[in-house]
Structure formats: structure tokens, C-alpha cells
Scaffold this motif. Structure first.
Motif, PDB file in Angstrom:
ATOM      1  N   TYR A  61       6.015  -8.069  -8.144  1.00  0.00           N
ATOM      2  CA  TYR A  61       5.055  -7.194  -8.825  1.00  0.00           C
ATOM      3  C   TYR A  61       4.601  -7.831 -10.139  1.00  0.00           C
ATOM      4  O   TYR A  61       3.404  -7.812 -10.467  1.00  0.00           O
ATOM      5  CB  TYR A  61       5.695  -5.827  -9.095  1.00  0.00           C
ATOM      6  CG  TYR A  61       4.842  -4.918  -9.951  1.00  0.00           C
ATOM      7  CD1 TYR A  61       3.711  -4.298  -9.430  1.00  0.00           C
ATOM      8  CD2 TYR A  61       5.174  -4.689 -11.291  1.00  0.00           C
ATOM      9  CE1 TYR A  61       2.923  -3.473 -10.224  1.00  0.00           C
ATOM     10  CE2 TYR A  61       4.400  -3.862 -12.079  1.00  0.00           C
ATOM     11  CZ  TYR A  61       3.268  -3.262 -11.547  1.00  0.00           C
ATOM     12  OH  TYR A  61       2.491  -2.442 -12.334  1.00  0.00           O
ATOM     13  N   ASN A  95       9.278   3.661   5.320  1.00  0.00           N
ATOM     14  CA  ASN A  95       8.090   2.859   5.665  1.00  0.00           C
ATOM     15  C   ASN A  95       8.171   2.375   7.117  1.00  0.00           C
ATOM     16  O   ASN A  95       7.792   1.247   7.425  1.00  0.00           O
ATOM     17  CB  ASN A  95       7.984   1.647   4.730  1.00  0.00           C
ATOM     18  CG  ASN A  95       7.801   2.021   3.284  1.00  0.00           C
ATOM     19  OD1 ASN A  95       6.687   2.199   2.818  1.00  0.00           O
ATOM     20  ND2 ASN A  95       8.902   2.135   2.553  1.00  0.00           N
ATOM     21  N   GLU A 107       5.954   0.644  -6.558  1.00  0.00           N
ATOM     22  CA  GLU A 107       6.833   1.132  -5.482  1.00  0.00           C
ATOM     23  C   GLU A 107       6.588   0.408  -4.163  1.00  0.00           C
ATOM     24  O   GLU A 107       7.511   0.255  -3.344  1.00  0.00           O
ATOM     25  CB  GLU A 107       6.681   2.640  -5.295  1.00  0.00           C
ATOM     26  CG  GLU A 107       5.287   3.135  -4.974  1.00  0.00           C
ATOM     27  CD  GLU A 107       4.485   3.493  -6.209  1.00  0.00           C
ATOM     28  OE1 GLU A 107       3.484   4.216  -6.072  1.00  0.00           O
ATOM     29  OE2 GLU A 107       4.869   3.042  -7.317  1.00  0.00           O
ATOM     30  N   GLN A 108       5.358  -0.070  -3.945  1.00  0.00           N
ATOM     31  CA  GLN A 108       5.079  -0.828  -2.732  1.00  0.00           C
ATOM     32  C   GLN A 108       5.838  -2.160  -2.724  1.00  0.00           C
ATOM     33  O   GLN A 108       6.352  -2.598  -1.695  1.00  0.00           O
ATOM     34  CB  GLN A 108       3.578  -1.096  -2.612  1.00  0.00           C
ATOM     35  CG  GLN A 108       2.747   0.151  -2.352  1.00  0.00           C
ATOM     36  CD  GLN A 108       1.265  -0.156  -2.310  1.00  0.00           C
ATOM     37  OE1 GLN A 108       0.726  -0.813  -3.209  1.00  0.00           O
ATOM     38  NE2 GLN A 108       0.590   0.308  -1.269  1.00  0.00           N
ATOM     39  N   LEU A 124      -0.979  -6.204   2.451  1.00  0.00           N
ATOM     40  CA  LEU A 124      -1.150  -5.538   1.158  1.00  0.00           C
ATOM     41  C   LEU A 124      -2.114  -6.283   0.237  1.00  0.00           C
ATOM     42  O   LEU A 124      -2.951  -5.672  -0.441  1.00  0.00           O
ATOM     43  CB  LEU A 124       0.215  -5.396   0.463  1.00  0.00           C
ATOM     44  CG  LEU A 124       0.233  -4.754  -0.933  1.00  0.00           C
ATOM     45  CD1 LEU A 124      -0.231  -3.294  -0.844  1.00  0.00           C
ATOM     46  CD2 LEU A 124       1.628  -4.833  -1.534  1.00  0.00           C
ATOM     47  N   TYR A 158       3.353  -9.472   2.998  1.00  0.00           N
ATOM     48  CA  TYR A 158       2.410  -9.148   1.933  1.00  0.00           C
ATOM     49  C   TYR A 158       0.949  -9.350   2.327  1.00  0.00           C
ATOM     50  O   TYR A 158       0.050  -8.934   1.593  1.00  0.00           O
ATOM     51  CB  TYR A 158       2.724  -9.987   0.685  1.00  0.00           C
ATOM     52  CG  TYR A 158       3.872  -9.433  -0.124  1.00  0.00           C
ATOM     53  CD1 TYR A 158       3.640  -8.612  -1.221  1.00  0.00           C
ATOM     54  CD2 TYR A 158       5.179  -9.726   0.203  1.00  0.00           C
ATOM     55  CE1 TYR A 158       4.686  -8.098  -1.968  1.00  0.00           C
ATOM     56  CE2 TYR A 158       6.241  -9.225  -0.533  1.00  0.00           C
ATOM     57  CZ  TYR A 158       5.987  -8.412  -1.618  1.00  0.00           C
ATOM     58  OH  TYR A 158       7.028  -7.907  -2.349  1.00  0.00           O
TER      59      TYR A 158
END
Length: 347
Positions: A254, A148, A267-268, A303, A300
Motif C-alpha cells: 500500500y 474475499n 484494506e484491499q 486491482l 494485483y
């Protein structure tokens, strides 16, 4: 490793420091958010995913306990499951209330020796467990950074600096541990050189005592490394436990996200948490309080957005740190007063 019992005064100071840092952190972060809105958001949280988050943290503690039992078995010492679990909880508790997590292992050693498992075997098991965890954090984080890289380079300057600092500190520590294990004599000179530099700057006051500690640590790791080379499968299992331990920890955000009804790819979260963990583990604050919350929001935001990332951060840190601090404190209090009825037994 030095065997040390932390007194009530030291524990009270640590807890007060964590509380003060937490109050300051959330006082700053809550400035632009309504407490009522956040309260209503959490009331709607899906309890199933909150429980899943707690299950991840229980797995996290279990993996450390499994490594302690695994290593002690190589010395034909049987550590009961619940006892090893209480040692892992004690590590979490004392690491959380001391800067740079320096109090966890000495207190684990104190309890294990008190329970009759022997200083030498207990010390080696704890050192090897910590070394495997440290190296797993580094490898896990570096893999996630590599996959990433574009995202990492797009972060703010503070996050990038924290990440570089974390990689350097963890890389240096992991490299030094490997060097000591493989060649203690080769590692002795640079470590004594560092001690000399710290003495000249006044950071270390007692040079003789510091040199003795360094030599004792090198001797423990060297002998431990030679011993573990006889059990290669044990080493493999330790690293598998370490990877599972980190995956469980990194999955908590998550779970918090799903509990609040926000859809995202697991997975992120693994990638972001691995990067965040590598960035903040070297920050010398109890439980990385402040650094973890600020880094979480910075990473975050891209995202989840600013509003959602704040709610997820509160729930995630509530599960993975603040609630676990309370649970581990209760377990540690039980461990403090409930001694084993008999000394550790040989298998």
C-alpha cells in the motif's frame, strides 16, 4: 531446536542462490517492460511513502524482538532492546537465504546462547515466537480468504493451487504444534510415522538421529506449552504482536502504491497480502523469490492493472525483501563480531 552456526561457505551459497533466483525472476518479468520507463517511474516516487514502507518493516522486526523479550522476561532474563532487535534481524537474514526459511531460528539460538542467555530458555522463546507467528499467518489469511472468497475463486489455477497448498501446509504445521503443546504423547505417534515414511523414501538417511530430533522437539513444545499456560496474558500479547507484525508487513505494498501516486484502499492491500503470504510461505525457495513476485502480479493485476502492478511489485519487494536483506545482513555482520561484554543478567 538444534544450535547451529552457519559458516561463510553456507552463507555464500545461500546469497548466491537468492541472487540467481532474483536475476532469473526479474529477467523474465522485465521482458515486456522498459528499464528506462521503470527508472523514471521510481524517480518520481514520493519519498514520504517509501520511508513509511521502511517504517512498517522496522515495526515488523520490532514485533518479533518484542516477543523474544517478553518470553525471556518470564524466565527472569533481561534481553536488551537493541540485542533482541539484532536477533530478529538475524532471523530475517538467515531465513531469507535458506530454503523454507529453515536457517533463521538455529542461527538466532546460536547467537543467544553465545551471548549467555542459556540454550533451554532461548530455544523455548524462539519456538514459541515462531509458533505464534505461524498460527497468526494462518488465522489472518483464512479470515481474509473467507471475506474475499469470490475474489479468491476468480483467480487463476496456479494461484488457487498455491493457496490450497499454503493453507494445508500452514494448517498442518499449526495443528501439529497445538497438538504437541496440548498432548505431546498423542502427537508423537503421527510424527514418528511421518519420519518412518520419509526414511523409507530415502529423504531422511539417519532414522535414529531424526527420531531423536522429533522426540526432543515434542519435549520442548510440551514443556513450553505447560509453562505458558501459567502466563495466559503473555500468550495474548504474543498474538497481538503477531497480528501487528503481519499488518505492518502487509501494508508495505500500500505504501509502495501511494508512493507511485496510485490511490487505493488500505484494506484491499491487507486482504491481498494476507492471501499471497499464505500461498507462498510453503514454497521451498529462499525468501520465496520468484513465487512472491509472480503471485503478486497475478493477484494485483485485477486491482491495479498489469502496468501499475509491476511497478508496485518492484518497489514493494525492494522495500520489504531486497533492501531489508541488505540491512539485516549488515546488522547480522555486526552481531557476528560484537559480542556482549557480559553474560545475560537475571532480573
Amino acid at each position: 531446536m538444534e544450535q547451529k552456526k552457519m559458516n561463510w561457505k553456507e552463507m555464500s551459497i545461500g546469497l548466491c542462490l537468492v541472487a540467481a533466483l532474483a536475476w532469473l525472476t526479474f529477467h523474465v518479468l522485465l521482458g515486456s517492460h522498459s528499464v528506462q520507463t521503470l527508472g523514471s517511474t521510481f524517480m518520481r516516487a514520493d519519498i514520504r511513502f517509501v520511508c513509511l514502507g521502511f517504517a512498517c518493516m522496522f515495526l515488523f522486526v520490532n514485533c518479533e524482538a518484542a516477543n523474544i523479550r517478553l518470553l525471556m522476561r518470564t524466565f527472569r532474563k533481561k534481553v536488551p532492546y537493541w540485542r533482541s532487535l539484532s536477533y530478529a534481524f538475524a532471523d530475517f537474514y538467515f531465513s531469507a537465504i535458506t530454503p523454507s526459511a529453515t536457517g533463521g531460528q538455529p542461527m538466532q539460538l546460536y547467537y543467544m546462547v553465545r551471548d549467555g542467555f542459556g540454550a533451554a530458555h532461548s530455544s523455548f522463546s524462539l519456538l514459541a515466537t515462531a509458533a505464534a507467528y505461524q498460527m497468526t499467518v494462518l488465522v489472518y489469511g483464512c479470515i481474509m480468504i473467507g471475506t474475499n472468497l469470490t475474489f479468491v475463486m476468480g483467480q487463476g489455477r496456479i494461484i488457487r493451487l498455491l493457496l490450497i497448498f499454503g493453507v494445508l501446509v500452514n494448517g498442518f504445521c499449526s495443528g501439529l504444534i497445538l497438538l504437541i503443546i496440548l498432548n505431546g504423547l498423542l502427537a508423537e505417534k503421527p510424527m514418528l510415522f511421518m519420519v518412518g515414511g520419509l526414511c523409507r523414501t530415502g529423504i531422511i538417511k539417519n532414522r535414529k538421529r531424526a527420531v531423536q530430533k522429533v522426540e526432543g522437539l515434542i519435549d520442548e513444545y510440551s514443556r513450553g506449552g505447560a509453562y505458558l499456560r501459567q502466563y495466559p496474558l503473555v500468550v495474548v500479547r504474543m498474538f497481538i504482536h503477531g497480528a501487528l507484525q503481519l499488518t505492518a508487513l502487509y501494508m508495505v505494498p500500500y505504501c509502495a502504491c501511494r508512493a507511485l501516486g496510485i490511490s487505493a484502499a488500505a484494506e484491499q492491500f491487507l486482504a491481498l497480502q494476507a492471501i499471497l503470504s499464505l500461498a507462498v510461505t510453503a514454497v521451498p525457495l529462499p525468501g520465496s523469490v520468484g513465487a512472491s513476485e509472480g503471485g503478486f502480479l497475478a493477484l494485483y493485476r485485477t486491482l491495479l492493472g498489469a502496468g501499475q502492478s509491476f511497478s508496485v511489485m518492484l518497489l514493494s519487494r525492494g522495500i520489504s525483501f531486497y533492501a531489508m536483506l541488505c540491512v539485516s545482513g549488515l546488522v547480522t555482520a555486526f552481531l557476528q563480531f560484537a559480542r556482549r561484554g557480559k553474560a545475560a543478567s537475571a532480573v
